[in-house]
Design a protein around this motif. Sequence first.
Motif, PDB file in Angstrom:
ATOM      1  N   LEU A   1       9.754 -32.758   5.406  1.00 29.04           N
ATOM      2  CA  LEU A   1       8.140 -32.970   5.393  1.00 29.04           C
ATOM      3  C   LEU A   1       7.887 -32.051   6.737  1.00 29.04           C
ATOM      4  O   LEU A   1       8.563 -31.543   7.503  1.00 29.04           O
ATOM      5  CB  LEU A   1       8.164 -34.521   6.137  1.00 29.04           C
ATOM      6  CG  LEU A   1       8.323 -35.530   4.970  1.00 29.04           C
ATOM      7  CD1 LEU A   1       8.225 -36.838   5.340  1.00 29.04           C
ATOM      8  CD2 LEU A   1       6.977 -35.527   3.791  1.00 29.04           C
ATOM      9  N   SER A   2       6.538 -31.814   6.630  1.00 29.23           N
ATOM     10  CA  SER A   2       5.962 -31.143   7.847  1.00 29.23           C
ATOM     11  C   SER A   2       5.507 -32.003   8.984  1.00 29.23           C
ATOM     12  O   SER A   2       5.685 -33.191   8.608  1.00 29.23           O
ATOM     13  CB  SER A   2       4.757 -30.281   7.386  1.00 29.23           C
ATOM     14  OG  SER A   2       3.624 -31.218   7.094  1.00 29.23           O
ATOM     15  N   ARG A   3       5.364 -31.471  10.333  1.00 32.27           N
ATOM     16  CA  ARG A   3       4.858 -32.291  11.129  1.00 32.27           C
ATOM     17  C   ARG A   3       3.609 -33.074  10.857  1.00 32.27           C
ATOM     18  O   ARG A   3       3.535 -34.222  11.153  1.00 32.27           O
ATOM     19  CB  ARG A   3       4.630 -31.386  12.315  1.00 32.27           C
ATOM     20  CG  ARG A   3       5.954 -30.828  12.890  1.00 32.27           C
ATOM     21  CD  ARG A   3       5.735 -29.511  13.917  1.00 32.27           C
ATOM     22  NE  ARG A   3       6.474 -28.439  13.563  1.00 32.27           N
ATOM     23  CZ  ARG A   3       7.468 -28.011  14.287  1.00 32.27           C
ATOM     24  NH1 ARG A   3       7.983 -29.178  15.269  1.00 32.27           N
ATOM     25  NH2 ARG A   3       8.229 -27.179  13.872  1.00 32.27           N
ATOM     26  N   GLN A   4       2.851 -32.315  10.137  1.00 32.76           N
ATOM     27  CA  GLN A   4       1.561 -32.833   9.642  1.00 32.76           C
ATOM     28  C   GLN A   4       1.769 -34.282   9.131  1.00 32.76           C
ATOM     29  O   GLN A   4       1.052 -35.283   9.282  1.00 32.76           O
ATOM     30  CB  GLN A   4       0.942 -31.818   8.765  1.00 32.76           C
ATOM     31  CG  GLN A   4      -0.526 -32.035   8.530  1.00 32.76           C
ATOM     32  CD  GLN A   4      -1.464 -31.942   9.615  1.00 32.76           C
ATOM     33  OE1 GLN A   4      -3.107 -31.906   9.438  1.00 32.76           O
ATOM     34  NE2 GLN A   4      -1.080 -30.949  10.631  1.00 32.76           N
TER      35      GLN A   4
ATOM     36  N   VAL B   1       5.463 -23.997   3.683  1.00 32.13           N
ATOM     37  CA  VAL B   1       4.853 -24.112   2.527  1.00 32.13           C
ATOM     38  C   VAL B   1       3.122 -23.915   2.656  1.00 32.13           C
ATOM     39  O   VAL B   1       2.627 -24.197   3.892  1.00 32.13           O
ATOM     40  CB  VAL B   1       4.795 -25.576   1.807  1.00 32.13           C
ATOM     41  CG1 VAL B   1       3.839 -26.622   2.557  1.00 32.13           C
ATOM     42  CG2 VAL B   1       4.661 -25.603   0.463  1.00 32.13           C
ATOM     43  N   GLU B   2       2.425 -22.971   1.917  1.00 31.36           N
ATOM     44  CA  GLU B   2       1.455 -22.530   1.861  1.00 31.36           C
ATOM     45  C   GLU B   2       0.245 -23.701   2.321  1.00 31.36           C
ATOM     46  O   GLU B   2       0.403 -24.722   1.506  1.00 31.36           O
ATOM     47  CB  GLU B   2       0.881 -21.514   1.072  1.00 31.36           C
ATOM     48  CG  GLU B   2       0.607 -21.935  -0.804  1.00 31.36           C
ATOM     49  CD  GLU B   2       0.223 -20.986  -1.324  1.00 31.36           C
ATOM     50  OE1 GLU B   2       0.037 -21.058  -2.573  1.00 31.36           O
ATOM     51  OE2 GLU B   2       0.341 -19.720  -1.021  1.00 31.36           O
ATOM     52  N   SER B   3      -0.596 -23.534   2.920  1.00 29.87           N
ATOM     53  CA  SER B   3      -1.948 -24.644   2.793  1.00 29.87           C
ATOM     54  C   SER B   3      -3.021 -23.516   2.840  1.00 29.87           C
ATOM     55  O   SER B   3      -3.564 -22.948   3.582  1.00 29.87           O
ATOM     56  CB  SER B   3      -1.664 -25.036   4.382  1.00 29.87           C
ATOM     57  OG  SER B   3      -2.017 -24.248   5.232  1.00 29.87           O
TER      58      SER B   3
ATOM     59  N   LEU C   1       8.473 -26.946   7.037  1.00 26.45           N
ATOM     60  CA  LEU C   1       8.983 -28.488   6.698  1.00 26.45           C
ATOM     61  C   LEU C   1      10.134 -28.415   7.584  1.00 26.45           C
ATOM     62  O   LEU C   1      10.892 -27.416   7.997  1.00 26.45           O
ATOM     63  CB  LEU C   1       9.442 -28.055   5.156  1.00 26.45           C
ATOM     64  CG  LEU C   1       8.138 -28.173   4.061  1.00 26.45           C
ATOM     65  CD1 LEU C   1       8.833 -27.940   2.769  1.00 26.45           C
ATOM     66  CD2 LEU C   1       7.416 -29.148   4.431  1.00 26.45           C
ATOM     67  N   LEU C   2      10.567 -29.705   7.555  1.00 25.81           N
ATOM     68  CA  LEU C   2      11.620 -30.171   8.640  1.00 25.81           C
ATOM     69  C   LEU C   2      12.558 -31.124   7.861  1.00 25.81           C
ATOM     70  O   LEU C   2      12.147 -31.731   6.917  1.00 25.81           O
ATOM     71  CB  LEU C   2      11.120 -30.771   9.740  1.00 25.81           C
ATOM     72  CG  LEU C   2      10.267 -30.117  10.792  1.00 25.81           C
ATOM     73  CD1 LEU C   2       9.296 -31.166  11.517  1.00 25.81           C
ATOM     74  CD2 LEU C   2      10.844 -29.218  11.600  1.00 25.81           C
ATOM     75  N   LYS C   3      13.910 -31.112   8.019  1.00 26.70           N
ATOM     76  CA  LYS C   3      14.639 -31.776   7.514  1.00 26.70           C
ATOM     77  C   LYS C   3      16.027 -32.123   8.512  1.00 26.70           C
ATOM     78  O   LYS C   3      16.109 -31.560   9.389  1.00 26.70           O
ATOM     79  CB  LYS C   3      15.355 -31.127   6.352  1.00 26.70           C
ATOM     80  CG  LYS C   3      16.143 -29.824   6.576  1.00 26.70           C
ATOM     81  CD  LYS C   3      16.782 -29.411   5.216  1.00 26.70           C
ATOM     82  CE  LYS C   3      18.091 -28.420   5.707  1.00 26.70           C
ATOM     83  NZ  LYS C   3      18.203 -27.670   4.563  1.00 26.70           N
ATOM     84  N   ILE C   4      16.477 -33.115   8.160  1.00 23.57           N
ATOM     85  CA  ILE C   4      17.797 -33.503   9.018  1.00 23.57           C
ATOM     86  C   ILE C   4      18.666 -32.499   8.731  1.00 23.57           C
ATOM     87  O   ILE C   4      18.736 -32.003   7.601  1.00 23.57           O
ATOM     88  CB  ILE C   4      18.407 -34.975   8.543  1.00 23.57           C
ATOM     89  CG1 ILE C   4      17.396 -36.065   8.627  1.00 23.57           C
ATOM     90  CG2 ILE C   4      19.689 -35.091   9.094  1.00 23.57           C
ATOM     91  CD1 ILE C   4      17.362 -36.504   9.843  1.00 23.57           C
TER      92      ILE C   4
END
Lengths: 395, 395
Positions: free
Chosen positions: B30-33, B65-67, B75-78
């Motif tokens: 997921l992104s921080r957003q 990921v483009e916006s 994106l972030l993950k464990i």
Amino acid sequence: MTYRRRQTVRDLRRGNRSALLRHLYFEGPLSRQELGRDTGLSAGSISNVIGELVADGLVEEAGAVESDGGRPRTLLKIAAGHGYLVGVDVGETRVRVALFDLALTELAATDHPLSDSGHDVGHVVQLILDGLAAVLRDTGADQDRVLGVGVGVPGIVEQGGDLVVHGQTIDWESVPLGRLLRTGTELPLHIDNGAKTLGQAEMWFGAGRGAKHAVIALIGSGVGACVIADGTPYRGAASSAGEWGHTTLQVGGRRCRCGARGCLEAYVGAEAMLERWDAAPPGLSEQEGLAALLGAAERDPAADALLSETAEYLGAGIADLINLFNPERIIIGGWAGLMIGPRLLPAACEAAAEYALHYPFTQTSIELGMLGPDAVTVGAATLPLARFLDSGGSP
Amino acid sequence: MTYRRRQTVRDLRRGNRSALLRHLYFEGPLSRQELGRDTGLSAGSISNVIGELVADGLVEEAGAVESDGGRPRTLLKIAAGHGYLVGVDVGETRVRVALFDLALTELAATDHPLSDSGHDVGHVVQLILDGLAAVLRDTGADQDRVLGVGVGVPGIVEQGGDLVVHGQTIDWESVPLGRLLRTGTELPLHIDNGAKTLGQAEMWFGAGRGAKHAVIALIGSGVGACVIADGTPYRGAASSAGEWGHTTLQVGGRRCRCGARGCLEAYVGAEAMLERWDAAPPGLSEQEGLAALLGAAERDPAADALLSETAEYLGAGIADLINLFNPERIIIGGWAGLMIGPRLLPAACEAAAEYALHYPFTQTSIELGMLGPDAVTVGAATLPLARFLDSGGSP
DNA sequence: AGCGTTAAATCACGACTTGAAGAAAGTGAC
DNA sequence: GTCACTTTCTTCAAGTCGTGATTTAACGCT
């Protein structure tokens, strides 16, 4: 899978306010000192929060107690007069509305029997609203200081939005009781199953005090239960958990009024016991009939055998509760439960010991309830009170 | 009656760290957003906490990921490699030890059958410790980066201090397994009932995903269950809740191996089914026997009737679960459950519909489990993982 | 009156979240 | 190539909270 979702530093304050309020409520008058010891908060914070609570009028001083040699500690308690609570019991035979102060002492009450007109929804709603107006008028209580109204009903309550009630025994099908009541009052509304409110009352003020895991079994005409898991009533996905009465004890057994076969309720409730008693005298109410049955068992072997059999079924039902919920305490309540309890409990305990697993059985105590059926009203008032305490006093 | 007891402003941070970590774990990259939107935290806090987590090595970037038009979101993950988890399955026939990364992918495993020497405690302890050493050696994993060891055992586990196990079926009476294991390792230790760990695995990765209230019914040689209330396993007062197998379905019925009469397990477990089958071929294992029974039912009316009867009992047992727990989902697992499920489930569902109350029955779906018995190991590893996520990553 | 003791209030400090403002990292028009 | 624009992420001042040390308050005893 449950994501905790806690936030700002302000929730912290609310949480601590709530903890203090709760502790003060249940553990009676306490000094700031003791509050600090029990809750783990620092003296500074206690002073700070309590100051706020006193300023808001939620808490007041309650004398002082000497402390060998030093400054005496001032005791604090909840200000019982800070607000009012309303409890409503929609029973199978009456509608009772009562007004309480925060200490749950009853200030006024009204009681309307429900005649054969039955449980017409509009009628019941009107009775509740009239009762509410009456108790407020009688005591001169200010509407703005009523913290909320709790209603106990005989049926399953869908929590959320409209507070829809499904009450099979009183012919209520998907009645949006919450929405209906809100047309007549703007007070915060809480509705729950009457058995659950009675269970809550037993937990707070009766035989359940201090237990974290308990089941309050309610035996009346039928049979229900209120399961307390970790200190709070367990509802399940759709608030219908704890339907103990329709636990199957005999596959292919006696037909129950729910349509299934071999339910506990087909053997243990007052209605079922009287149906099973061949020599039942006609024309008696269930209360009278059950009393007659208990009396007859002294000399009539058939009646005695019936009671013994009932005790075995009850014991097996209790064993199921023990095996599935592993409570520390099982409390037998409800008018019929309190009536047959003294006579049947020893035999039922023996049966439970046989049917339950040994280890959890030894961890469970089986007791009679301490509160009569009137406690449904108190339990109902408990609902807004719980909310009040949880929120740390509204803000 | 439960006094909340929350404190300092530091717990807040821990709570938010935990919420973020959990969300990231289960909802994938997921992104921080998006994290901010889902958890309700402000962008500033997200940035702050995530920065800390990345610095600690718990979380890592996973592409971008483009916006449409603006700065792309990262994106972030464990960070799956940040630590290791060990899961141990002490089964009735074997001891299995596996090493996982944080994403619960298995990196190494050992499996030791338990011969007739049985479940001598010292022997089992040694097997666990040897297995632990072996998987660490095989993968070259650093002991310091193992977050904890979870053990699933066939029996009731008293949580707290010594983690005492009461395992009737393997002749363990009050075995302080926790204390014994701690003599050989200093890793954080978690022990729980194997049925509960398997249930946990189904909830996180199997048929239970997304449910808040569920019951995982485990049918093997005997019968057990894992009750999930509000997203977490329900233990009861002494961790022995959910003993579904010894629910009474027939007062005065068939003798069960627990000593009582008419338990569900006396009809539905593999052992009971084979005992009730007069024409059971001798000398087969339970697995083979059950397969033979299912095959025979194709042409032998007696075997077919036996299965029908079993389905009715199973249905009544499921109905009890529905009436008492009101789950949204009931999952049938266990090796025998998965084996007989396809054949018996339709009939069992019909029986359940008859024996359960209508309203809660319609709210419940009944499904087969998705994970085989090997998932006990994964479930066991889930225990230290849950602790890791709850604490927001140890600190 | 003075001393010792205990209870409560005050205050500086560090930690936390927020919300606004600013920096970063792209796209697309000219 | 540059400039305007959009979206994402970071930084920072402001406000809130609990802690722990210090003060102040209230009492008994000598």
